[in-house]
Design a protein around this motif. Structure first.
Motif, PDB file in Angstrom:
ATOM      1  N   ALA A  22      50.598 -46.436  30.380  1.00 45.88           N
ATOM      2  CA  ALA A  22      51.614 -46.280  29.334  1.00 45.88           C
ATOM      3  C   ALA A  22      50.947 -46.139  27.963  1.00 45.88           C
ATOM      4  CB  ALA A  22      52.573 -47.473  29.347  1.00 45.88           C
ATOM      5  N   GLU A  23      49.942 -46.958  27.696  1.00 46.05           N
ATOM      6  CA  GLU A  23      49.191 -46.834  26.431  1.00 46.05           C
ATOM      7  C   GLU A  23      48.515 -45.473  26.352  1.00 46.05           C
ATOM      8  OE1 GLU A  23      46.350 -49.998  25.873  1.00 46.05           O
ATOM      9  OE2 GLU A  23      47.846 -51.538  26.323  1.00 46.05           O
ATOM     10  N   LEU A  24      47.937 -45.042  27.467  1.00 38.73           N
ATOM     11  CA  LEU A  24      47.256 -43.755  27.524  1.00 38.73           C
ATOM     12  C   LEU A  24      48.202 -42.618  27.145  1.00 38.73           C
ATOM     13  CD1 LEU A  24      44.954 -41.821  28.497  1.00 38.73           C
ATOM     14  CD2 LEU A  24      45.880 -42.106  30.800  1.00 38.73           C
ATOM     15  N   LEU A  25      49.427 -42.676  27.628  1.00 34.06           N
ATOM     16  CA  LEU A  25      50.389 -41.606  27.350  1.00 34.06           C
ATOM     17  C   LEU A  25      50.795 -41.532  25.883  1.00 34.06           C
ATOM     18  CD1 LEU A  25      52.636 -41.751  30.522  1.00 34.06           C
ATOM     19  CD2 LEU A  25      50.955 -40.003  29.893  1.00 34.06           C
ATOM     20  N   LEU A  26      50.581 -42.597  25.148  1.00 32.71           N
ATOM     21  CA  LEU A  26      50.872 -42.562  23.707  1.00 32.71           C
ATOM     22  C   LEU A  26      49.763 -41.867  22.931  1.00 32.71           C
ATOM     23  CD1 LEU A  26      52.272 -46.171  23.226  1.00 32.71           C
ATOM     24  CD2 LEU A  26      53.569 -44.027  23.285  1.00 32.71           C
ATOM     25  N   ILE A  27      48.594 -41.740  23.542  1.00 34.96           N
ATOM     26  CA  ILE A  27      47.421 -41.188  22.859  1.00 34.96           C
ATOM     27  C   ILE A  27      47.038 -39.813  23.396  1.00 34.96           C
ATOM     28  CG2 ILE A  27      44.955 -41.555  22.428  1.00 34.96           C
ATOM     29  CD1 ILE A  27      45.563 -44.595  22.808  1.00 34.96           C
ATOM     30  N   ASN A  28      46.997 -39.695  24.716  1.00 34.52           N
ATOM     31  CA  ASN A  28      46.505 -38.485  25.363  1.00 34.52           C
ATOM     32  C   ASN A  28      47.553 -37.378  25.301  1.00 34.52           C
ATOM     33  OD1 ASN A  28      46.228 -36.647  27.790  1.00 34.52           O
ATOM     34  ND2 ASN A  28      44.275 -37.717  27.831  1.00 34.52           N
ATOM     35  N   SER A  29      47.119 -36.176  24.947  1.00 36.69           N
ATOM     36  CA  SER A  29      48.068 -35.064  24.841  1.00 36.69           C
ATOM     37  C   SER A  29      47.760 -33.942  25.831  1.00 36.69           C
ATOM     38  CB  SER A  29      48.068 -34.514  23.417  1.00 36.69           C
ATOM     39  OG  SER A  29      46.784 -34.025  23.093  1.00 36.69           O
ATOM     40  N   THR A  30      46.888 -34.199  26.804  1.00 36.50           N
ATOM     41  CA  THR A  30      46.563 -33.142  27.760  1.00 36.50           C
ATOM     42  C   THR A  30      47.087 -33.406  29.168  1.00 36.50           C
ATOM     43  OG1 THR A  30      44.410 -34.135  28.224  1.00 36.50           O
ATOM     44  CG2 THR A  30      44.485 -32.446  26.519  1.00 36.50           C
ATOM     45  N   LEU A  31      47.346 -34.666  29.525  1.00 36.73           N
ATOM     46  CA  LEU A  31      47.841 -34.953  30.871  1.00 36.73           C
ATOM     47  C   LEU A  31      49.212 -34.333  31.082  1.00 36.73           C
ATOM     48  CD1 LEU A  31      46.821 -38.663  31.539  1.00 36.73           C
ATOM     49  CD2 LEU A  31      46.044 -36.644  32.767  1.00 36.73           C
ATOM     50  N   ARG A  32      49.352 -33.564  32.161  1.00 35.26           N
ATOM     51  CA  ARG A  32      50.619 -32.926  32.504  1.00 35.26           C
ATOM     52  C   ARG A  32      51.229 -33.547  33.755  1.00 35.26           C
ATOM     53  NH1 ARG A  32      49.628 -31.463  28.131  1.00 35.26           N
ATOM     54  NH2 ARG A  32      49.218 -29.402  27.351  1.00 35.26           N
ATOM     55  N   THR A  33      50.369 -34.089  34.636  1.00 32.63           N
ATOM     56  CA  THR A  33      50.831 -34.622  35.916  1.00 32.63           C
ATOM     57  C   THR A  33      50.153 -35.954  36.202  1.00 32.63           C
ATOM     58  OG1 THR A  33      51.094 -32.391  36.799  1.00 32.63           O
ATOM     59  CG2 THR A  33      50.945 -34.176  38.397  1.00 32.63           C
ATOM     60  N   ILE A  34      50.951 -36.940  36.595  1.00 34.53           N
ATOM     61  CA  ILE A  34      50.425 -38.228  37.046  1.00 34.53           C
ATOM     62  C   ILE A  34      51.095 -38.555  38.375  1.00 34.53           C
ATOM     63  CG2 ILE A  34      50.242 -40.701  36.590  1.00 34.53           C
ATOM     64  CD1 ILE A  34      50.212 -40.075  33.618  1.00 34.53           C
ATOM     65  N   ASP A  35      50.285 -38.841  39.381  1.00 31.99           N
ATOM     66  CA  ASP A  35      50.787 -39.174  40.706  1.00 31.99           C
ATOM     67  C   ASP A  35      50.366 -40.597  41.051  1.00 31.99           C
ATOM     68  OD1 ASP A  35      51.571 -39.392  43.329  1.00 31.99           O
ATOM     69  OD2 ASP A  35      50.583 -37.549  43.993  1.00 31.99           O
ATOM     70  N   LEU A  36      51.340 -41.490  41.131  1.00 31.78           N
ATOM     71  CA  LEU A  36      51.076 -42.899  41.448  1.00 31.78           C
ATOM     72  C   LEU A  36      51.749 -43.314  42.758  1.00 31.78           C
ATOM     73  CD1 LEU A  36      51.615 -44.339  37.856  1.00 31.78           C
ATOM     74  CD2 LEU A  36      49.454 -43.801  38.981  1.00 31.78           C
ATOM     75  N   GLU A  37      52.158 -42.352  43.555  1.00 38.41           N
ATOM     76  CA  GLU A  37      52.881 -42.632  44.796  1.00 38.41           C
ATOM     77  C   GLU A  37      52.125 -43.635  45.669  1.00 38.41           C
ATOM     78  OE1 GLU A  37      54.578 -40.361  48.765  1.00 38.41           O
ATOM     79  OE2 GLU A  37      53.681 -39.179  47.171  1.00 38.41           O
ATOM     80  N   GLY A  38      52.892 -44.537  46.278  1.00 37.30           N
ATOM     81  CA  GLY A  38      52.322 -45.456  47.251  1.00 37.30           C
ATOM     82  C   GLY A  38      51.589 -46.651  46.677  1.00 37.30           C
ATOM     83  N   ASN A  39      51.705 -46.893  45.384  1.00 36.87           N
ATOM     84  CA  ASN A  39      51.121 -48.082  44.761  1.00 36.87           C
ATOM     85  C   ASN A  39      52.229 -49.098  44.511  1.00 36.87           C
ATOM     86  OD1 ASN A  39      48.149 -47.486  43.995  1.00 36.87           O
ATOM     87  ND2 ASN A  39      49.236 -45.630  43.393  1.00 36.87           N
ATOM     88  N   ASP A  40      51.916 -50.365  44.608  1.00 35.53           N
ATOM     89  CA  ASP A  40      52.907 -51.420  44.342  1.00 35.53           C
ATOM     90  C   ASP A  40      52.904 -51.722  42.845  1.00 35.53           C
ATOM     91  OD1 ASP A  40      54.601 -53.559  44.261  1.00 35.53           O
ATOM     92  OD2 ASP A  40      53.393 -54.852  45.546  1.00 35.53           O
ATOM     93  N   LEU A  41      53.628 -50.915  42.086  1.00 38.26           N
ATOM     94  CA  LEU A  41      53.584 -50.996  40.623  1.00 38.26           C
ATOM     95  C   LEU A  41      54.353 -52.176  40.050  1.00 38.26           C
ATOM     96  CD1 LEU A  41      53.962 -47.205  39.767  1.00 38.26           C
ATOM     97  CD2 LEU A  41      51.865 -48.555  40.011  1.00 38.26           C
ATOM     98  N   THR A  42      55.055 -52.918  40.899  1.00 39.41           N
ATOM     99  CA  THR A  42      55.851 -54.053  40.396  1.00 39.41           C
ATOM    100  C   THR A  42      55.550 -55.361  41.125  1.00 39.41           C
ATOM    101  OG1 THR A  42      57.664 -53.658  41.948  1.00 39.41           O
ATOM    102  CG2 THR A  42      57.774 -52.506  39.811  1.00 39.41           C
ATOM    103  N   HIS A  43      54.510 -55.380  41.940  1.00 35.00           N
ATOM    104  CA  HIS A  43      54.230 -56.561  42.777  1.00 35.00           C
ATOM    105  C   HIS A  43      55.490 -57.009  43.500  1.00 35.00           C
ATOM    106  CE1 HIS A  43      50.123 -56.872  41.612  1.00 35.00           C
ATOM    107  NE2 HIS A  43      50.356 -57.240  40.381  1.00 35.00           N
ATOM    108  N   GLU A  44      56.001 -56.080  44.336  1.00 37.47           N
ATOM    109  CA  GLU A  44      57.208 -56.332  45.134  1.00 37.47           C
ATOM    110  C   GLU A  44      58.433 -56.650  44.271  1.00 37.47           C
ATOM    111  OE1 GLU A  44      57.441 -56.116  48.535  1.00 37.47           O
ATOM    112  OE2 GLU A  44      55.331 -55.648  48.820  1.00 37.47           O
ATOM    113  N   GLY A  45      58.517 -56.075  43.076  1.00 37.20           N
ATOM    114  CA  GLY A  45      59.668 -56.275  42.204  1.00 37.20           C
ATOM    115  C   GLY A  45      59.586 -57.501  41.313  1.00 37.20           C
ATOM    116  N   LYS A  46      58.486 -58.242  41.383  1.00 35.06           N
ATOM    117  CA  LYS A  46      58.351 -59.481  40.603  1.00 35.06           C
ATOM    118  C   LYS A  46      57.873 -59.247  39.172  1.00 35.06           C
ATOM    119  CE  LYS A  46      57.231 -61.947  44.798  1.00 35.06           C
ATOM    120  NZ  LYS A  46      56.088 -62.117  45.662  1.00 35.06           N
TER     121      LYS A  46
END
Length: 108
Positions: free
Chosen positions: A47-71
């Motif tokens: 999220a911090e990176l997206l505030l700075i970087n202006s070249t990323l067009r695609t980010i794929d995070l599929e299949g990662n537990d980004l919320t620690h099972e919703g906690k």
């Protein structure tokens, strides 16, 4: 031009380093980290990176537990805020990342 690390058992500490190292990068357009073990801490750095970087067009995070099972939805909440300001990201894949209703509300 992309960073492609699918299913490499990347954990949060390594994900944080990847995001930190891409802050000043002006070449890569894709970051593919699907199927790893990254969580909310890495997502906060992305999220911090997206505030700075202006070249990323695609980010794929599929299949990662980004919320620690919703906690822990803090990473998604930060991501939602940064997406409001980022004007270059075109594709964000959050499939199968253990998002819950609170995450959905943050991303509206």
């Amino acid at each position: 031009k992309g960073l492609v690390f699918p299913r490499k058992n990347i954990v949060d500490n390594e994900g944080i380093e990847i995001a930190n190292n891409l802050k000043n990068n002006q070449i890569l357009e894709r970051m593919e980290l699907e199927g790893n073990q990254i969580g909310p801490k890495t997502l906060k750095k992305i999220a911090e990176l997206l505030l700075i970087n202006s070249t990323l067009r695609t980010i794929d995070l599929e299949g990662n537990d980004l919320t620690h099972e919703g906690k822990d939805t803090s990473g998604i909440e930060d991501l939602a805020k940064s997406l409001c300001e980022n004007t270059t990201l075109l594709c964000l894949n959050l499939s199968n990342t253990k998002l819950n209703e609170k995450c959905s509300e943050a991303l509206e």
